[in-house]
Write a protein that holds these residues in place. Sequence first.
Motif, PDB file in Angstrom:
ATOM      1  N   ALA A   2       0.830  -1.204   0.000  1.00 26.26           N
ATOM      2  CA  ALA A   2       0.000   0.000   0.000  1.00 26.26           C
ATOM      3  C   ALA A   2       0.866   1.256   0.000  1.00 26.26           C
ATOM      4  O   ALA A   2       1.945   1.283   0.581  1.00 26.26           O
ATOM      5  CB  ALA A   2      -0.912   0.001   1.221  1.00 26.26           C
ATOM      6  N   PHE A   6      -2.155   5.902   1.906  1.00 27.90           N
ATOM      7  CA  PHE A   6      -3.304   5.040   2.150  1.00 27.90           C
ATOM      8  C   PHE A   6      -3.143   4.296   3.466  1.00 27.90           C
ATOM      9  O   PHE A   6      -4.106   4.080   4.193  1.00 27.90           O
ATOM     10  CB  PHE A   6      -3.510   4.055   0.998  1.00 27.90           C
ATOM     11  N   THR A   7      -1.913   3.907   3.777  1.00 24.13           N
ATOM     12  CA  THR A   7      -1.649   3.257   5.054  1.00 24.13           C
ATOM     13  C   THR A   7      -1.950   4.214   6.198  1.00 24.13           C
ATOM     14  O   THR A   7      -2.601   3.844   7.176  1.00 24.13           O
ATOM     15  CB  THR A   7      -0.182   2.784   5.124  1.00 24.13           C
ATOM     16  N   SER A  47      -5.492  -0.948   4.841  1.00 26.13           N
ATOM     17  CA  SER A  47      -4.831  -0.418   3.636  1.00 26.13           C
ATOM     18  C   SER A  47      -4.858  -1.419   2.486  1.00 26.13           C
ATOM     19  O   SER A  47      -3.950  -1.465   1.669  1.00 26.13           O
ATOM     20  CB  SER A  47      -3.390  -0.016   3.936  1.00 26.13           C
TER      21      SER A  47
END
Length: 89
Positions: A2, A6-7, A47
Amino acid sequence: MAHGNFTLLGKHVRALRKAKGLSQEALADLSDVHRNFIGFIGSIERSERNIGLFNLIKLAGGFDVTFNKLLDKSVFEVREVEAMNMACA
């Protein structure tokens, strides 16, 4: 793997949800999204999936924060610490 943003977003969504004492189902209800979105929330938190702008806006509504606050890193750093403190209590 990811993307880092996004994480970070996934961690923020999970920390805010836990700090507010919400289950994924309760968050889905508050966000006014379809019941199938409940599993999607978990995927976001891990994620595993990206989330579109429209659903980010709905999540912000479910959390009762502005869209900008949902994406504001400093808000989530505070919420994550609060969630960890609550878990240790």
